[in-house]
Design an enzyme around this catalytic site. Sequence first.
Site, PDB file in Angstrom:
ATOM      1  N   LYS A   1       0.873  -1.175   0.000  1.00  0.00           N
ATOM      2  CA  LYS A   1       0.000   0.000   0.000  1.00  0.00           C
ATOM      3  C   LYS A   1       0.910   1.224   0.000  1.00  0.00           C
ATOM      4  O   LYS A   1       2.009   1.188   0.574  1.00  0.00           O
ATOM      5  CB  LYS A   1      -0.863  -0.004   1.267  1.00  0.00           C
ATOM      6  CG  LYS A   1      -2.179   0.688   1.108  1.00  0.00           C
ATOM      7  CD  LYS A   1      -3.266  -0.222   0.566  1.00  0.00           C
ATOM      8  CE  LYS A   1      -4.595   0.478   0.454  1.00  0.00           C
ATOM      9  NZ  LYS A   1      -5.702  -0.377   0.117  1.00  0.00           N
TER      10      LYS A   1
ATOM     11  N   GLY B   1     -24.763   2.645   3.720  1.00  0.00           N
ATOM     12  CA  GLY B   1     -23.892   3.269   2.714  1.00  0.00           C
ATOM     13  C   GLY B   1     -24.235   2.825   1.305  1.00  0.00           C
ATOM     14  O   GLY B   1     -24.061   1.666   0.955  1.00  0.00           O
TER      15      GLY B   1
ATOM     16  N   GLY C   1     -22.900   3.825  -1.685  1.00  0.00           N
ATOM     17  CA  GLY C   1     -21.894   4.376  -2.592  1.00  0.00           C
ATOM     18  C   GLY C   1     -21.736   3.519  -3.828  1.00  0.00           C
ATOM     19  O   GLY C   1     -22.677   2.842  -4.257  1.00  0.00           O
TER      20      GLY C   1
ATOM     21  N   VAL D   1     -20.227   0.722  -4.304  1.00  0.00           N
ATOM     22  CA  VAL D   1     -20.505  -0.707  -4.088  1.00  0.00           C
ATOM     23  C   VAL D   1     -21.921  -0.901  -3.538  1.00  0.00           C
ATOM     24  O   VAL D   1     -22.687  -1.723  -4.062  1.00  0.00           O
ATOM     25  CB  VAL D   1     -19.473  -1.327  -3.118  1.00  0.00           C
ATOM     26  CG1 VAL D   1     -19.757  -2.813  -2.926  1.00  0.00           C
ATOM     27  CG2 VAL D   1     -18.052  -1.140  -3.645  1.00  0.00           C
TER      28      VAL D   1
HETATM   29  P1  NAD Z   1     -18.111   5.317  -1.710  1.00  0.00           P
HETATM   30  O1  NAD Z   1     -17.334   6.450  -1.149  1.00  0.00           O
HETATM   31  O2  NAD Z   1     -18.541   5.338  -3.129  1.00  0.00           O
HETATM   32  O3  NAD Z   1     -19.471   5.107  -0.848  1.00  0.00           O
HETATM   33  C1  NAD Z   1     -19.536   5.140   0.527  1.00  0.00           C
HETATM   34  C2  NAD Z   1     -20.965   5.565   0.855  1.00  0.00           C
HETATM   35  O4  NAD Z   1     -21.193   5.339   2.223  1.00  0.00           O
HETATM   36  C3  NAD Z   1     -21.234   7.049   0.588  1.00  0.00           C
HETATM   37  O5  NAD Z   1     -22.449   7.183  -0.100  1.00  0.00           O
HETATM   38  C4  NAD Z   1     -21.295   7.657   1.991  1.00  0.00           C
HETATM   39  O6  NAD Z   1     -22.162   8.767   2.042  1.00  0.00           O
HETATM   40  C5  NAD Z   1     -21.831   6.479   2.779  1.00  0.00           C
HETATM   41  N1  NAD Z   1     -21.523   6.465   4.198  1.00  0.00           N
HETATM   42  C6  NAD Z   1     -20.315   6.679   4.790  1.00  0.00           C
HETATM   43  N2  NAD Z   1     -20.439   6.551   6.119  1.00  0.00           N
HETATM   44  C7  NAD Z   1     -21.734   6.239   6.372  1.00  0.00           C
HETATM   45  C8  NAD Z   1     -22.494   5.991   7.558  1.00  0.00           C
HETATM   46  N3  NAD Z   1     -21.928   6.027   8.758  1.00  0.00           N
HETATM   47  N4  NAD Z   1     -23.791   5.710   7.423  1.00  0.00           N
HETATM   48  C9  NAD Z   1     -24.396   5.670   6.222  1.00  0.00           C
HETATM   49  N5  NAD Z   1     -23.731   5.907   5.058  1.00  0.00           N
HETATM   50  C10 NAD Z   1     -22.429   6.188   5.140  1.00  0.00           C
HETATM   51  O7  NAD Z   1     -17.262   4.004  -1.375  1.00  0.00           O
HETATM   52  P2  NAD Z   1     -17.323   2.574  -2.071  1.00  0.00           P
HETATM   53  O8  NAD Z   1     -16.356   2.536  -3.199  1.00  0.00           O
HETATM   54  O9  NAD Z   1     -18.736   2.172  -2.285  1.00  0.00           O
HETATM   55  O10 NAD Z   1     -16.670   1.682  -0.915  1.00  0.00           O
HETATM   56  C11 NAD Z   1     -17.364   1.487   0.307  1.00  0.00           C
HETATM   57  C12 NAD Z   1     -16.466   0.742   1.289  1.00  0.00           C
HETATM   58  O11 NAD Z   1     -16.013  -0.481   0.720  1.00  0.00           O
HETATM   59  C13 NAD Z   1     -15.170   1.498   1.671  1.00  0.00           C
HETATM   60  O12 NAD Z   1     -14.865   1.177   3.009  1.00  0.00           O
HETATM   61  C14 NAD Z   1     -14.124   0.890   0.748  1.00  0.00           C
HETATM   62  O13 NAD Z   1     -12.835   0.985   1.297  1.00  0.00           O
HETATM   63  C15 NAD Z   1     -14.594  -0.543   0.686  1.00  0.00           C
HETATM   64  N6  NAD Z   1     -14.192  -1.262  -0.533  1.00  0.00           N
HETATM   65  C16 NAD Z   1     -14.517  -0.759  -1.756  1.00  0.00           C
HETATM   66  C17 NAD Z   1     -14.134  -1.441  -2.909  1.00  0.00           C
HETATM   67  C18 NAD Z   1     -14.480  -0.924  -4.276  1.00  0.00           C
HETATM   68  O14 NAD Z   1     -14.286  -1.662  -5.252  1.00  0.00           O
HETATM   69  N7  NAD Z   1     -15.018   0.285  -4.404  1.00  0.00           N
HETATM   70  C19 NAD Z   1     -13.436  -2.649  -2.795  1.00  0.00           C
HETATM   71  C20 NAD Z   1     -13.139  -3.153  -1.530  1.00  0.00           C
HETATM   72  C21 NAD Z   1     -13.528  -2.441  -0.397  1.00  0.00           C
END
Ligand code: NAD
Length: 348
Positions: free
Chosen positions: A76, A171, A173, A175
Site C-alpha cells: 500500500k 452506505g 456508494g 458498491v
Molecule cells: P463510496 O465512497 O462510493 O461510498 C460510501 C458511501 O457510504 C457514501 O455514499 C457515503 O455517504 C456512505 N456512508 C459513509 N459513512 C456512512 C455511515 N456512517 N452511514 C451511512 N452511510 C455512510 O465508497 P465505495 O467505493 O462504495 O466503498 C465502500 C467501502 O467499501 C469502503 O470502506 C471501501 O474501502 C470498501 N471497498 C470498496 C471497494 C471498491 O471496489 N469500491 C473494494 C473493496 C472495499
Amino acid sequence: MFSNMHTQSVQELHFCQQGSLNAVVAIHNLRLGPALGGCRFIEYDSDLAAIEDAMRLAKGMSYKAALARVPQGGGKSVIMKPKGEFDREALFKQFGQFIQSLGGRYITAMDSGTNVSDMDILRSQTTFVSSSSNIGDPSPTTAHGMFLGIETAVRFLMNQSLKGITVAIQGLGHVGFSLAAQLHEAGCHLIVSDMDREKTQLAERSFSAKVVAVNEIYKQTCDVFSPCGLGGVLNDQTINQLNCKIVAGCANNQLSHDGIAQSLHEMEILYAPDYVINSGGLIFASSSYRGLAAKEIEREVNKLKDTLNKVFTLSKQKNMSTNFIANSMAEQILYGDMASQNWIMEAV
Ligand code: NAD
C-alpha cells in the site's frame, strides 16, 4: 521503526521526499507475487501516522490476496496530502517516477483520496499501476462478489435462497448501491441508510427500500446487516444494537478491534470477514492488470464462495470466530506451516 515493521511483519518500507511529495510505500509480503494495493492521498497529523497506516493497510492486502488466490503480495502507498496549495499533476508525476524506480515490486491503484485522473497521470510515468481510465472501476466487480458472498452466507446459515430475505445496507456508494440493485433483483427486502439523501431517495424509488436515519440502521430487524460505508463501524456499542443473523459488508476494516469478531461469534451472528467478501475489487485490479478476460475474472470472483464456505464450516466445527479462521488460513498461505495446525493446512 523496525520493531513496528516486525510487529506487522512488513518486509520493506520505501520513502520518497521531493518538493511537496512526502510518500511511503509499504510492502508486507512478496511471497505470492509483486505487491498490489492502492495509493491513499489524505492528510495525516504526523509522518508516523502515515507510515503506520501504510503498514497496516499493506498487511491487509497480503491477507486479502492470499485468500483471493491472486498472484500478488500485499502493499500500500500513502502520499501525505500537503496542507495548503500544491500542484496535483506535478505531485502525481513525481510519485509515478518513484513507483517506477521500485522496478515492479509494488503496483499501485486507486484508494481514498485518489481518482482515475490521478492514475492516468501515474500511468504516464510508470507501467506499475492497475487502475486507470482504460481499466475501469472495480466497484461493480466488488458488488457482484458481495452479492455472491451474501447468498453464500444465507445458504450456509439459513439454508435458503435470497428471495424474501431482508438486508440492511449502510452506505449506498459505488458498491452499496450496485449491491442493492442486485439484491432487489433477487427478491430481497431492503432497508438503507446514507447521509446523502439523493442516494436513499433513489433507492426508495428504484428498489422500494425502507429508508432509515444513519444512526438507526444498526438496530433494524433484518437477516443481513451490510456495512458498506466506512471502516470501524462495528464497535462495542454498535454490536449490542444489532438485530440480525449475518454481518456481511464491503467496508474495509469494519471491526473496530479483533475482539469484535469473537463477540459476534458468541452472539451467534455469522460474520463474513470483510477482506474475503470484498475481494472482488482486488481480483478485478489484479486480473485486469494481468490482461485476463471478463469471463476469467468472473470465474476468479466466483471462488470467493468456496473460501467463505470453508471459513464458515471451520468456524462452526472448531467453535472459533470466522475472522480467526480466515486469518489463520491466510497466514498458512503466506508463511507455510509456521503459524498453524493440521486442520488449517488441510483447509488451504
Ligand atoms: P463510496 O465512497 O462510493 O461510498 C460510501 C458511501 O457510504 C457514501 O455514499 C457515503 O455517504 C456512505 N456512508 C459513509 N459513512 C456512512 C455511515 N456512517 N452511514 C451511512 N452511510 C455512510 O465508497 P465505495 O467505493 O462504495 O466503498 C465502500 C467501502 O467499501 C469502503 O470502506 C471501501 O474501502 C470498501 N471497498 C470498496 C471497494 C471498491 O471496489 N469500491 C473494494 C473493496 C472495499
